[in-house]
Design a protein around this motif. Structure first.
Motif, mmCIF file in Angstrom:
data_model
loop_
_atom_site.group_PDB
_atom_site.id
_atom_site.type_symbol
_atom_site.label_atom_id
_atom_site.label_comp_id
_atom_site.label_asym_id
_atom_site.label_seq_id
_atom_site.Cartn_x
_atom_site.Cartn_y
_atom_site.Cartn_z
ATOM 1 N N SER A 64 0.825 -1.211 0.000
ATOM 2 C CA SER A 64 0.000 0.000 0.000
ATOM 3 C C SER A 64 0.859 1.261 0.000
ATOM 4 C CB SER A 64 -0.939 -0.015 1.212
ATOM 5 O OG SER A 64 -1.730 1.144 1.220
ATOM 6 N N ASP A 65 1.916 1.252 0.810
ATOM 7 C CA ASP A 65 2.822 2.407 0.826
ATOM 8 C C ASP A 65 3.521 2.574 -0.523
ATOM 9 O OD1 ASP A 65 2.153 2.865 3.468
ATOM 10 O OD2 ASP A 65 3.990 1.933 4.280
ATOM 11 N N GLY A 66 3.894 1.458 -1.132
ATOM 12 C CA GLY A 66 4.535 1.508 -2.449
ATOM 13 C C GLY A 66 3.596 2.056 -3.509
ATOM 14 N N ALA A 67 2.338 1.627 -3.488
ATOM 15 C CA ALA A 67 1.355 2.129 -4.448
ATOM 16 C C ALA A 67 1.143 3.624 -4.258
ATOM 17 C CB ALA A 67 0.042 1.368 -4.301
ATOM 18 N N ASP A 68 1.091 4.068 -3.001
ATOM 19 C CA ASP A 68 0.960 5.504 -2.727
ATOM 20 C C ASP A 68 2.155 6.284 -3.286
ATOM 21 O OD1 ASP A 68 -1.420 4.986 -1.392
ATOM 22 O OD2 ASP A 68 -0.501 5.059 0.611
ATOM 23 N N ALA A 69 3.361 5.723 -3.092
ATOM 24 C CA ALA A 69 4.569 6.393 -3.576
ATOM 25 C C ALA A 69 4.573 6.489 -5.103
ATOM 26 C CB ALA A 69 5.812 5.648 -3.089
ATOM 27 N N ILE A 70 4.196 5.414 -5.785
ATOM 28 C CA ILE A 70 4.148 5.441 -7.254
ATOM 29 C C ILE A 70 3.130 6.467 -7.730
ATOM 30 C CG2 ILE A 70 3.455 4.099 -9.288
ATOM 31 C CD1 ILE A 70 6.240 3.423 -8.328
ATOM 32 N N GLU A 71 1.989 6.524 -7.048
ATOM 33 C CA GLU A 71 0.969 7.505 -7.430
ATOM 34 C C GLU A 71 1.481 8.927 -7.250
ATOM 35 O OE1 GLU A 71 -3.806 8.201 -6.936
ATOM 36 O OE2 GLU A 71 -2.747 7.132 -5.347
ATOM 37 N N ARG A 72 2.196 9.174 -6.160
ATOM 38 C CA ARG A 72 2.773 10.511 -5.952
ATOM 39 C C ARG A 72 3.816 10.839 -7.022
ATOM 40 N NH1 ARG A 72 2.899 8.795 -0.675
ATOM 41 N NH2 ARG A 72 5.147 8.422 -0.771
ATOM 42 N N LEU A 73 4.633 9.861 -7.387
ATOM 43 C CA LEU A 73 5.704 10.090 -8.349
ATOM 44 C C LEU A 73 5.213 10.240 -9.785
ATOM 45 C CD1 LEU A 73 8.280 7.496 -6.971
ATOM 46 C CD2 LEU A 73 8.545 9.993 -6.962
ATOM 47 N N THR A 74 4.193 9.468 -10.158
ATOM 48 C CA THR A 74 3.767 9.434 -11.555
ATOM 49 C C THR A 74 2.405 10.050 -11.816
ATOM 50 O OG1 THR A 74 2.674 7.277 -11.358
ATOM 51 C CG2 THR A 74 5.054 7.275 -11.879
ATOM 52 N N VAL A 76 -0.241 8.308 -11.397
ATOM 53 C CA VAL A 76 -1.067 7.164 -11.808
ATOM 54 C C VAL A 76 -1.085 6.149 -10.682
ATOM 55 C CG1 VAL A 76 -1.306 5.275 -13.470
ATOM 56 C CG2 VAL A 76 -0.412 7.496 -14.220
ATOM 57 N N ARG A 77 -2.293 5.720 -10.301
ATOM 58 C CA ARG A 77 -2.428 4.708 -9.251
ATOM 59 C C ARG A 77 -2.197 3.331 -9.856
ATOM 60 N NH1 ARG A 77 -2.229 4.519 -3.803
ATOM 61 N NH2 ARG A 77 -3.169 2.588 -3.069
ATOM 62 N N PRO A 78 -1.227 2.560 -9.363
ATOM 63 C CA PRO A 78 -0.989 1.225 -9.913
ATOM 64 C C PRO A 78 -2.165 0.290 -9.663
ATOM 65 C CG PRO A 78 0.767 1.858 -8.367
ATOM 66 C CD PRO A 78 -0.301 2.895 -8.290
ATOM 67 N N ALA A 79 -2.393 -0.590 -10.610
ATOM 68 C CA ALA A 79 -3.440 -1.603 -10.456
ATOM 69 C C ALA A 79 -2.913 -2.728 -9.575
ATOM 70 C CB ALA A 79 -3.826 -2.158 -11.824
ATOM 71 N N ALA A 80 -3.782 -3.277 -8.765
ATOM 72 C CA ALA A 80 -3.398 -4.401 -7.910
ATOM 73 C C ALA A 80 -3.148 -5.624 -8.776
ATOM 74 C CB ALA A 80 -4.501 -4.690 -6.894
ATOM 75 N N GLY A 81 -2.148 -6.408 -8.384
ATOM 76 C CA GLY A 81 -1.809 -7.623 -9.124
ATOM 77 C C GLY A 81 -1.859 -8.832 -8.212
ATOM 78 N N GLY A 82 -1.141 -9.850 -8.593
ATOM 79 C CA GLY A 82 -1.166 -11.094 -7.838
ATOM 80 C C GLY A 82 0.016 -11.212 -6.896
ATOM 81 N N SER A 83 0.051 -12.339 -6.199
ATOM 82 C CA SER A 83 1.155 -12.616 -5.290
ATOM 83 C C SER A 83 1.977 -13.766 -5.840
ATOM 84 C CB SER A 83 0.626 -12.952 -3.901
ATOM 85 O OG SER A 83 -0.136 -14.136 -3.945
ATOM 86 N N HIS A 84 3.157 -13.946 -5.272
ATOM 87 C CA HIS A 84 4.051 -15.014 -5.693
ATOM 88 C C HIS A 84 4.281 -15.933 -4.496
ATOM 89 C CE1 HIS A 84 5.189 -11.267 -7.973
ATOM 90 N NE2 HIS A 84 4.604 -12.021 -8.885
ATOM 91 N N PRO A 85 3.416 -16.924 -4.312
ATOM 92 C CA PRO A 85 3.507 -17.813 -3.137
ATOM 93 C C PRO A 85 4.895 -18.439 -2.998
ATOM 94 C CG PRO A 85 1.516 -18.264 -4.396
ATOM 95 C CD PRO A 85 2.337 -17.325 -5.210
ATOM 96 N N GLY A 86 5.358 -18.442 -1.766
ATOM 97 C CA GLY A 86 6.650 -19.028 -1.476
ATOM 98 C C GLY A 86 7.833 -18.096 -1.702
ATOM 99 N N VAL A 87 7.586 -16.967 -2.349
ATOM 100 C CA VAL A 87 8.662 -16.035 -2.639
ATOM 101 C C VAL A 87 8.599 -14.822 -1.705
ATOM 102 C CG1 VAL A 87 9.742 -14.634 -4.449
ATOM 103 C CG2 VAL A 87 8.638 -16.775 -5.048
ATOM 104 N N GLY A 88 7.373 -14.501 -1.277
ATOM 105 C CA GLY A 88 7.206 -13.367 -0.379
ATOM 106 C C GLY A 88 7.040 -12.034 -1.082
#
Length: 91
Positions: A64-74, A76-88
Motif C-alpha cells: 500500500s505504501d509503495g502504491a501511494d509512492a508510485i501515485e505521488r511520483l507518476t 497514476v495509481r498502480p493496479a493491484a496484481g497477484g502474489s508469488h507464493p513461497g517467494v514473499g
C-alpha cells in the motif's frame, strides 16, 4: 528466374525475417510497415516501436505504501496484481 528468387529471398532474410514479431499476427503488420512505411499501418508500427514502459519495478516494505509512492511520483495509481507464493513478493 533463380537469380531473381535468390535476390528476393536475400531481401526477405535481411529485411523481414529478423523483425520483432507481434504476438498473434506472425509479423504481418511489421512486413506491411516495411513494404509501405508511409501507410497508416507503417506509421502505427513505427509509433509502437518507439520507446515505452512495459514493466516498472518498485521495491517497498508495504504494498500500500509503495502504491501511494508510485501515485505521488507518476500521478497514476498502480493496479493491484497477484502474489508469488513461497517467494514473499506481490504486485
Amino acid at each position: 528466374a533463380q537469380a531473381a528468387f535468390g535476390l528476393g529471398y536475400r531481401w526477405f532474410v535481411v529485411n523481414i525475417r529478423h523483425l520483432p514479431l507481434t504476438p498473434g499476427d506472425a509479423g504481418h503488420d511489421e512486413c506491411n510497415a516495411l513494404l509501405f512505411p508511409l501507410s497508416t499501418e507503417g506509421r502505427r508500427v513505427a509509433r509502437r516501436r518507439c520507446c515505452g514502459v512495459d514493466h516498472l519495478v518498485y521495491t517497498c516494505a508495504d504494498l500500500s505504501d509503495g502504491a501511494d509512492a508510485i501515485e505521488r511520483l507518476t500521478g497514476v495509481r498502480p493496479a493491484a496484481g497477484g502474489s508469488h507464493p513461497g517467494v514473499g513478493t506481490h504486485n
